[in-house]
Design a protein around this motif. Structure first.
Motif, short mmCIF file in Angstrom:
data_model
loop_
_atom_site.label_atom_id
_atom_site.label_comp_id
_atom_site.label_asym_id
_atom_site.label_seq_id
_atom_site.Cartn_x
_atom_site.Cartn_y
_atom_site.Cartn_z
N ILE A 111 -29.22 6.53 -38.73
CA ILE A 111 -29.99 7.77 -38.88
C ILE A 111 -31.33 7.38 -39.47
CG2 ILE A 111 -30.14 9.98 -40.07
CD1 ILE A 111 -27.05 10.03 -40.09
N GLU A 114 -34.49 12.64 -42.05
CA GLU A 114 -33.72 13.77 -42.58
C GLU A 114 -33.26 14.73 -41.48
OE1 GLU A 114 -31.89 16.29 -45.37
OE2 GLU A 114 -32.65 14.26 -45.65
N TYR A 117 -30.28 13.36 -39.91
CA TYR A 117 -29.17 13.48 -40.86
C TYR A 117 -28.56 14.88 -40.78
CZ TYR A 117 -26.71 14.04 -45.30
OH TYR A 117 -25.77 14.32 -46.25
N GLN A 118 -29.42 15.89 -40.79
CA GLN A 118 -28.95 17.28 -40.72
C GLN A 118 -28.20 17.54 -39.41
OE1 GLN A 118 -28.92 19.30 -43.23
NE2 GLN A 118 -30.16 18.00 -44.53
N ARG A 121 -24.80 15.75 -39.56
CA ARG A 121 -23.93 16.47 -40.48
C ARG A 121 -23.41 17.77 -39.85
NH1 ARG A 121 -26.34 18.59 -45.79
NH2 ARG A 121 -25.66 20.62 -45.13
N LEU A 141 -23.45 9.10 -41.61
CA LEU A 141 -23.84 9.93 -42.75
C LEU A 141 -23.72 9.15 -44.06
CD1 LEU A 141 -22.09 13.26 -41.68
CD2 LEU A 141 -24.56 12.84 -41.78
N TYR A 144 -26.51 6.59 -44.37
CA TYR A 144 -27.79 7.25 -44.68
C TYR A 144 -27.83 7.69 -46.13
CZ TYR A 144 -31.82 10.36 -44.30
OH TYR A 144 -33.05 10.98 -44.49
N GLU A 145 -26.73 8.29 -46.60
CA GLU A 145 -26.67 8.79 -47.97
C GLU A 145 -26.79 7.65 -48.98
OE1 GLU A 145 -23.01 10.93 -47.78
OE2 GLU A 145 -23.94 12.66 -46.83
#
Length: 149
Positions: A111, A114, A117-118, A121, A141, A144-145
């Motif tokens: 990813i 952002e 990412y969204q 998710r 996810l 990325y986190e």
């Protein structure tokens, strides 16, 4: 200092028979444009599509999506059955732009921003992904986190 290597989760080394984005889109396109008797000259066969770039396969798949949306309901049902038999996502799933965008991100294996990412998710919380794809979404996810916390 350790290096971070990103491996695309769709590559055969990461799972059983995971199909790449290119393979999924090529198979889908071939099914939509199938004429009954395949010909070596038919540019929409899976084999011929796989010879092209990912971009060209995506363009052909977009045409296939448009065509499939115009099909009668009984034709869509037949196509959906063929797709299921081939291990492809449903026609409804293929028409979902978020799913196709997820495929692009998953094929890349990382990813980048952002917004992606969204999207991942959001898609991971639906039923449009297979169990394998959902597992890939969770790994994307998590990665990325970890790098953005």
């Amino acid at each position: 200092m350790s290096q971070l290597f990103t491996v695309s989760p769709f590559k055969p080394s990461c799972g059983a028979d995971m199909k790449t984005e290119k393979e999924i889109l090529a198979e889908f396109t071939a099914l939509v444009f199938e004429k009954g008797q395949p010909s070596a000259m038919d540019i929409f066969t899976k084999q011929n599509l796989l010879k092209g770039s990912l971009t060209s396969v995506r363009l052909a798949a977009n045409d296939a999506l448009e065509l499939s949306a115009l099909m009668r309901q009984d034709e869509q049902n037949k196509l959906n059955l063929k797709m299921k038999e081939s291990g492809l996502p449903s026609l409804t799933t293929m028409h979902n732009k978020a799913f196709r965008n997820f495929l692009k991100i998953a094929n890349r294996g990382i990813i980048k921003k952002e917004q992606e990412y969204q999207l991942v998710r959001s898609v991971s919380e639906t039923t449009i992904l297979s169990l394998e794809q959902q597992s890939i979404a969770y790994k994307l996810l998590e990665s990325y986190e970890q790098t953005h916390s």
